[in-house]
Each structure stands twice: as structure tokens, then as C-alpha cells.
Design a protein around this motif. Structure first.
Motif, PDB file in Angstrom:
ATOM      1  N   ILE A 259     -25.420 -15.409  51.268  1.00  0.00           N
ATOM      2  CA  ILE A 259     -26.268 -14.326  51.772  1.00  0.00           C
ATOM      3  C   ILE A 259     -25.822 -12.956  51.286  1.00  0.00           C
ATOM      4  O   ILE A 259     -26.573 -11.984  51.364  1.00  0.00           O
ATOM      5  CB  ILE A 259     -26.299 -14.298  53.316  1.00  0.00           C
ATOM      6  N   TYR A 260     -24.590 -12.847  50.745  1.00  0.00           N
ATOM      7  CA  TYR A 260     -24.033 -11.530  50.437  1.00  0.00           C
ATOM      8  C   TYR A 260     -24.259 -11.163  48.975  1.00  0.00           C
ATOM      9  O   TYR A 260     -24.003 -11.953  48.068  1.00  0.00           O
ATOM     10  CB  TYR A 260     -22.533 -11.503  50.730  1.00  0.00           C
ATOM     11  N   CYS A 261     -24.752  -9.939  48.759  1.00  0.00           N
ATOM     12  CA  CYS A 261     -24.994  -9.436  47.408  1.00  0.00           C
ATOM     13  C   CYS A 261     -24.512  -7.990  47.330  1.00  0.00           C
ATOM     14  O   CYS A 261     -24.937  -7.149  48.124  1.00  0.00           O
ATOM     15  CB  CYS A 261     -26.473  -9.519  47.068  1.00  0.00           C
ATOM     16  N   ARG A 262     -23.629  -7.700  46.390  1.00  0.00           N
ATOM     17  CA  ARG A 262     -23.112  -6.352  46.185  1.00  0.00           C
ATOM     18  C   ARG A 262     -23.659  -5.805  44.874  1.00  0.00           C
ATOM     19  O   ARG A 262     -23.495  -6.409  43.812  1.00  0.00           O
ATOM     20  CB  ARG A 262     -21.581  -6.383  46.137  1.00  0.00           C
ATOM     21  N   LEU A 263     -24.331  -4.664  44.944  1.00  0.00           N
ATOM     22  CA  LEU A 263     -24.836  -3.974  43.762  1.00  0.00           C
ATOM     23  C   LEU A 263     -24.206  -2.597  43.695  1.00  0.00           C
ATOM     24  O   LEU A 263     -24.408  -1.766  44.580  1.00  0.00           O
ATOM     25  CB  LEU A 263     -26.364  -3.855  43.815  1.00  0.00           C
ATOM     26  N   SER A 264     -23.423  -2.351  42.654  1.00  0.00           N
ATOM     27  CA  SER A 264     -22.774  -1.053  42.464  1.00  0.00           C
ATOM     28  C   SER A 264     -22.433  -0.924  40.983  1.00  0.00           C
ATOM     29  O   SER A 264     -21.803  -1.815  40.416  1.00  0.00           O
ATOM     30  CB  SER A 264     -21.506  -0.936  43.313  1.00  0.00           C
ATOM     31  N   VAL A 265     -22.866   0.168  40.366  1.00  0.00           N
ATOM     32  CA  VAL A 265     -22.659   0.361  38.928  1.00  0.00           C
ATOM     33  C   VAL A 265     -21.178   0.193  38.600  1.00  0.00           C
ATOM     34  O   VAL A 265     -20.328   0.868  39.170  1.00  0.00           O
ATOM     35  CB  VAL A 265     -23.152   1.747  38.483  1.00  0.00           C
ATOM     36  N   GLU A 266     -20.880  -0.703  37.683  1.00  0.00           N
ATOM     37  CA  GLU A 266     -19.480  -1.054  37.424  1.00  0.00           C
ATOM     38  C   GLU A 266     -18.855  -0.225  36.311  1.00  0.00           C
ATOM     39  O   GLU A 266     -17.637  -0.038  36.282  1.00  0.00           O
ATOM     40  CB  GLU A 266     -19.390  -2.539  37.072  1.00  0.00           C
ATOM     41  N   GLN A 267     -19.662   0.261  35.365  1.00  0.00           N
ATOM     42  CA  GLN A 267     -19.135   1.040  34.244  1.00  0.00           C
ATOM     43  C   GLN A 267     -19.934   2.340  34.097  1.00  0.00           C
ATOM     44  O   GLN A 267     -21.150   2.343  34.257  1.00  0.00           O
ATOM     45  CB  GLN A 267     -19.212   0.252  32.928  1.00  0.00           C
ATOM     46  N   GLY A 268     -19.202   3.430  33.788  1.00  0.00           N
ATOM     47  CA  GLY A 268     -19.855   4.702  33.551  1.00  0.00           C
ATOM     48  C   GLY A 268     -19.756   5.678  34.691  1.00  0.00           C
ATOM     49  O   GLY A 268     -19.910   6.887  34.508  1.00  0.00           O
ATOM     50  N   MET A 269     -19.485   5.183  35.928  1.00  0.00           N
ATOM     51  CA  MET A 269     -19.441   6.057  37.098  1.00  0.00           C
ATOM     52  C   MET A 269     -18.008   6.288  37.580  1.00  0.00           C
ATOM     53  O   MET A 269     -17.788   6.761  38.684  1.00  0.00           O
ATOM     54  CB  MET A 269     -20.265   5.441  38.230  1.00  0.00           C
ATOM     55  N   GLN A 270     -17.024   5.950  36.744  1.00  0.00           N
ATOM     56  CA  GLN A 270     -15.632   6.086  37.146  1.00  0.00           C
ATOM     57  C   GLN A 270     -15.251   7.558  37.326  1.00  0.00           C
ATOM     58  O   GLN A 270     -15.950   8.461  36.861  1.00  0.00           O
ATOM     59  CB  GLN A 270     -14.698   5.437  36.119  1.00  0.00           C
ATOM     60  N   SER A 271     -14.107   7.773  37.976  1.00  0.00           N
ATOM     61  CA  SER A 271     -13.670   9.127  38.318  1.00  0.00           C
ATOM     62  C   SER A 271     -13.391   9.990  37.096  1.00  0.00           C
ATOM     63  O   SER A 271     -13.359  11.210  37.197  1.00  0.00           O
ATOM     64  CB  SER A 271     -12.415   9.057  39.203  1.00  0.00           C
ATOM     65  N   ASP A 272     -13.190   9.372  35.901  1.00  0.00           N
ATOM     66  CA  ASP A 272     -12.957  10.190  34.708  1.00  0.00           C
ATOM     67  C   ASP A 272     -14.254  10.740  34.122  1.00  0.00           C
ATOM     68  O   ASP A 272     -14.246  11.416  33.096  1.00  0.00           O
ATOM     69  CB  ASP A 272     -12.194   9.383  33.640  1.00  0.00           C
ATOM     70  N   GLN A 273     -15.376  10.452  34.795  1.00  0.00           N
ATOM     71  CA  GLN A 273     -16.672  10.976  34.364  1.00  0.00           C
ATOM     72  C   GLN A 273     -17.201  12.020  35.353  1.00  0.00           C
ATOM     73  O   GLN A 273     -18.415  12.239  35.440  1.00  0.00           O
ATOM     74  CB  GLN A 273     -17.689   9.822  34.252  1.00  0.00           C
ATOM     75  N   LEU A 274     -16.301  12.690  36.078  1.00  0.00           N
ATOM     76  CA  LEU A 274     -16.725  13.612  37.123  1.00  0.00           C
ATOM     77  C   LEU A 274     -17.592  14.739  36.592  1.00  0.00           C
ATOM     78  O   LEU A 274     -18.465  15.252  37.302  1.00  0.00           O
ATOM     79  CB  LEU A 274     -15.489  14.193  37.832  1.00  0.00           C
ATOM     80  N   GLU A 275     -17.362  15.152  35.348  1.00  0.00           N
ATOM     81  CA  GLU A 275     -18.151  16.261  34.808  1.00  0.00           C
ATOM     82  C   GLU A 275     -19.622  15.893  34.649  1.00  0.00           C
ATOM     83  O   GLU A 275     -20.480  16.774  34.521  1.00  0.00           O
ATOM     84  CB  GLU A 275     -17.582  16.699  33.451  1.00  0.00           C
ATOM     85  N   GLN A 276     -19.961  14.596  34.668  1.00  0.00           N
ATOM     86  CA  GLN A 276     -21.340  14.144  34.513  1.00  0.00           C
ATOM     87  C   GLN A 276     -22.063  13.972  35.844  1.00  0.00           C
ATOM     88  O   GLN A 276     -23.288  13.793  35.872  1.00  0.00           O
ATOM     89  CB  GLN A 276     -21.368  12.792  33.780  1.00  0.00           C
ATOM     90  N   MET A 277     -21.310  14.027  36.962  1.00  0.00           N
ATOM     91  CA  MET A 277     -21.877  13.646  38.251  1.00  0.00           C
ATOM     92  C   MET A 277     -22.934  14.607  38.773  1.00  0.00           C
ATOM     93  O   MET A 277     -23.655  14.292  39.713  1.00  0.00           O
ATOM     94  CB  MET A 277     -20.762  13.474  39.292  1.00  0.00           C
ATOM     95  N   ASP A 278     -23.029  15.806  38.210  1.00  0.00           N
ATOM     96  CA  ASP A 278     -24.064  16.749  38.625  1.00  0.00           C
ATOM     97  C   ASP A 278     -25.391  16.497  37.916  1.00  0.00           C
ATOM     98  O   ASP A 278     -26.412  17.088  38.272  1.00  0.00           O
ATOM     99  CB  ASP A 278     -23.618  18.194  38.352  1.00  0.00           C
ATOM    100  N   ASP A 279     -25.390  15.632  36.917  1.00  0.00           N
ATOM    101  CA  ASP A 279     -26.583  15.343  36.124  1.00  0.00           C
ATOM    102  C   ASP A 279     -27.257  14.087  36.692  1.00  0.00           C
ATOM    103  O   ASP A 279     -26.846  12.961  36.420  1.00  0.00           O
ATOM    104  CB  ASP A 279     -26.196  15.138  34.656  1.00  0.00           C
ATOM    105  N   LEU A 280     -28.310  14.287  37.482  1.00  0.00           N
ATOM    106  CA  LEU A 280     -28.951  13.164  38.148  1.00  0.00           C
ATOM    107  C   LEU A 280     -29.615  12.208  37.156  1.00  0.00           C
ATOM    108  O   LEU A 280     -29.670  10.996  37.390  1.00  0.00           O
ATOM    109  CB  LEU A 280     -29.981  13.683  39.151  1.00  0.00           C
ATOM    110  N   SER A 281     -30.127  12.741  36.039  1.00  0.00           N
ATOM    111  CA  SER A 281     -30.743  11.864  35.036  1.00  0.00           C
ATOM    112  C   SER A 281     -29.691  10.975  34.382  1.00  0.00           C
ATOM    113  O   SER A 281     -29.974   9.819  34.030  1.00  0.00           O
ATOM    114  CB  SER A 281     -31.481  12.693  33.983  1.00  0.00           C
ATOM    115  N   TRP A 282     -28.475  11.484  34.214  1.00  0.00           N
ATOM    116  CA  TRP A 282     -27.383  10.676  33.665  1.00  0.00           C
ATOM    117  C   TRP A 282     -27.022   9.543  34.625  1.00  0.00           C
ATOM    118  O   TRP A 282     -26.826   8.394  34.206  1.00  0.00           O
ATOM    119  CB  TRP A 282     -26.163  11.559  33.410  1.00  0.00           C
ATOM    120  N   ILE A 283     -26.970   9.854  35.922  1.00  0.00           N
ATOM    121  CA  ILE A 283     -26.680   8.830  36.927  1.00  0.00           C
ATOM    122  C   ILE A 283     -27.771   7.753  36.904  1.00  0.00           C
ATOM    123  O   ILE A 283     -27.486   6.556  36.963  1.00  0.00           O
ATOM    124  CB  ILE A 283     -26.562   9.462  38.327  1.00  0.00           C
ATOM    125  N   ALA A 284     -29.027   8.192  36.809  1.00  0.00           N
ATOM    126  CA  ALA A 284     -30.140   7.237  36.760  1.00  0.00           C
ATOM    127  C   ALA A 284     -30.037   6.331  35.542  1.00  0.00           C
ATOM    128  O   ALA A 284     -30.312   5.128  35.618  1.00  0.00           O
ATOM    129  CB  ALA A 284     -31.469   7.995  36.761  1.00  0.00           C
TER     130      ALA A 284
END
Length: 333
Positions: A259-284
Motif C-alpha cells: 500500500i505504501y508509495c513514496r514519490l520524491s525527486v531523487e536527483q537534481g534537488m540536492q542541497s548543492d543546488q540551492l542556488e536553483q531553488m528560487d526558479d520554480l520552472s527549474w523545479i518543475a
């Protein structure tokens, strides 16, 4: 929602359904970190997250509408530099008031007020006088606790009032006066959603699926070379809000049940990409790439398949027991 409505539209002619039509419980904490529970008693389902929980559950928005409103809040509140805590809180209040007006709802509407079509939802917050506490602000009554009188707007501010960026939200007067801040340690409130589902539907209700939606894997968290300063503060914050640990624990406990399903972006959203986190289109873009992976498509197909079952394989009583049962570890020295 696209996959669910694809099936629905093939059998019905009344058009796409909303999340509040598919799900019976929506809740969460802060502005991110989502957990969904699906409950297959009377063909009903449950969800969990936060600001988005109220947009989808209480305000009956579509995913697209909620996404647009969420992006407006991010741009006007979180991406505005130089604001004091009071100013940032006032900006968030103005955003939610505008949303209420666009939905033609009174700005003083209570979270507990009955609304046609609205689903059950809750948000998690803490008391300023007891920051370790976890308080659920509900749109539904429960037998175990008296209801809290709070507006939808104040509930949103309470769950988003991360310290010290926001001012605490004050509700009530006299001895009933309470100050709320964002919940500390409930970034992945999977325990809370199981508890709330148990209170709302009872222990005999059968669970068909539990979907946990994360905000991206933070990667390996390590201490900086120096022992103090802003970098250490950020590391400590990452450690406190590490949702992946809870997600992995859930997988270990109930993964084999199906019954359990975990969905979470595994690559690209790491803490070394903090400068990109303000760009919502990049997150999408990172999210879309993740969702197109074959293994994730299989997870989504299984999730949608679980919506069609008559009775789930595990009750909320059994699920609670699995979650609270001890883990046995080996220590090697």
C-alpha cells in the motif's frame, strides 16, 4: 490526478473530478512535504499535506489552480528579501485573503465551517510556548478533543509560521489565547496522518494505499569544516527536516503490504543546488523528468490501481501497530 481522471472520464460524462472528490482526508505541515493515505471503505480515499491541503481540501481547487496560487505565494512572500517577520506574515495574510476573495468566500470563514463539496483536511502546527508540541488544526470534529476556533487564514499562517522568518499567529483571548508557530519536526507528518485517519474513520477502516510525496531528496548531509556559523545552522536545519529517514522507515515497516508509495525527486534537488531553488520552472523540470522514469510510472499505475479495490489489505488499527512497533537493531563496536 490526470491518471485518475483518465479512468473516470472513460466511464463518466461529468468531466474531470477534483482532489476533494477523490480523497477524504487532506492535511500536512508547512508549505511542502506531502503524505497521502488512501482508504478503501465505501470506496473513499485520504490525503495529507499543508498550505496546499487547504487549497485542495477546504477550498476545493484543482491541482492546476492550487499550483498557480501556490506559486503566487512563493513569489510574493518567500522570494521577497528584506522583509521583517511581521511584514512577511502580513504579506502571507494578504495572499490568502486574495485567494478567499477570488473563491468568493468570506475572509473570516472558520476552518470548521461546513462547506458544500469540501473535504476533510488538517494542518499541523505547534504552540509558541511549547515548540516541541504538535497540534492539528482540523476542518472536522473529533471525539477526543474539543474543536479549536480558528479561521482558514489563521490556520494557513500558523502552519507556515517558520521561526524566525514569520511572526507567531495569535488566536483567542484571555485564558484561551494561543500563539501558534510552524510545527518543528513534522516535515514528513506520516504519523500524524495515520493518527488523524484513525480518529476520523475508526480503527476498522481499511487502507488501500498510502502515498508519500516529498520535496526532493536532500542528498548526503555532512558537517562543514568549521564548527559553527551559518553553514552549521543550515546543516542542523537539514538534519531536523530530513523527511527521507521517515520515508525509509515506513518502507521498512509496511513496504511488503503493497500500500505504501513514496514519490520524491531523487536527483537534481540536492542541497548543492540551492542556488536553483528560487526558479520554480527549474523545479518543475526536475519533477517532470523524475515522473517520466519507467519505475515511477509503474508506481503511479499501481497507485491508481489501488483506487479501484473494494477493501484495502490493512486496517488503520493494523497500520498504527506497524508504525509504532519497535525496530530491532544490531550494534557492532
Amino acid at each position: 490526478m490526470h491518471r485518475l481522471n483518465w479512468i473516470h472520464e472513460s466511464n463518466q460524462s461529468d468531466g474531470p473530478r477534483l482532489p476533494c472528490d477523490h480523497f477524504d482526508l487532506i492535511g500536512g505541515s508547512g508549505t511542502g512535504g506531502l503524505v497521502f493515505v488512501s482508504y478503501a471503505l465505501l470506496r473513499k480515499t485520504l490525503i495529507l499535506f499543508s498550505l496546499i491541503a487547504i487549497l485542495l481540501g477546504k477550498l476545493c481547487m484543482s491541482v492546476e489552480e492550487a499550483s498557480e496560487e501556490f506559486c503566487k505565494v512563493i513569489e510574493q512572500v518567500y522570494n521577497s528579501d528584506g522583509l521583517t517577520a511581521s511584514e512577511r506574515t502580513a504579506s502571507l495574510r494578504k495572499c490568502i485573503e486574495d485567494i478567499m476573495k477570488r473563491k468568493q468566500l468570506p475572509i473570516d470563514l472558520q476552518l470548521l465551517a461546513k462547506q458544500a463539496g469540501a473535504g476533510a483536511c488538517f494542518v499541523v502546527t505547534s504552540s509558541r510556548n511549547n515548540a516541541k508540541s504538535t497540534i492539528c488544526l482540523r476542518s472536522y470534529p473529533v471525539r477526543s478533543q474539543p474543536p479549536l476556533s480558528i479561521t482558514i487564514i489563521d490556520a494557513v499562517i500558523a502552519t507556515c509560521a517558520v521561526q524566525p522568518d514569520f511572526a507567531p499567529i495569535t488566536c483567542g483571548s484571555g485564558f484561551r489565547k494561543r500563539e501558534y508557530i510552524a510545527a518543528n519536526g513534522a516535515a514528513n507528518p506520516v504519523n500524524e496522518v495515520i493518527t488523524e485517519a484513525h480518529l476520523l474513520f475508526g480503527g476498522d477502516a481499511k487502507v488501500a494505499s498510502l502515498l508519500s510525496l516529498g520535496t526532493g531528496n536532500p542528498g548526503i548531509i555532512s558537517f562543514p569544516p568549521t564548527g559553527s556559523g551559518p553553514k552549521l545552522d543550515r546543516v542542523m536545519q537539514d538534519m531536523m527536516q530530513d523527511c527521507e529517514r521517515r520515508a525509509q522507515e515506513m518502507e521498512q515497516r509496511i513496504g511488503q503490504v503493497g500500500i505504501y508509495c513514496r514519490l520524491s525527486v531523487e536527483q537534481g534537488m540536492q542541497s548543492d543546488q540551492l542556488e536553483q531553488m528560487d526558479d520554480l520552472s527549474w523545479i518543475a523540470a526536475q519533477t517532470e523528468d523524475y515522473l517520466n522514469r519507467p519505475d515511477i510510472c509503474e508506481k503511479l499505475d499501481l497507485l491508481v490501481q489501488n483506487f479501484g479495490v473494494e477493501i484495502g489489505p490493512i486496517s488503520l488499527d493494523q497500520l498504527s501497530a506497524c508504525f509504532h512497533s519497535p525496530l530491532y537493531l544490531v550494534l557492532i563496536t
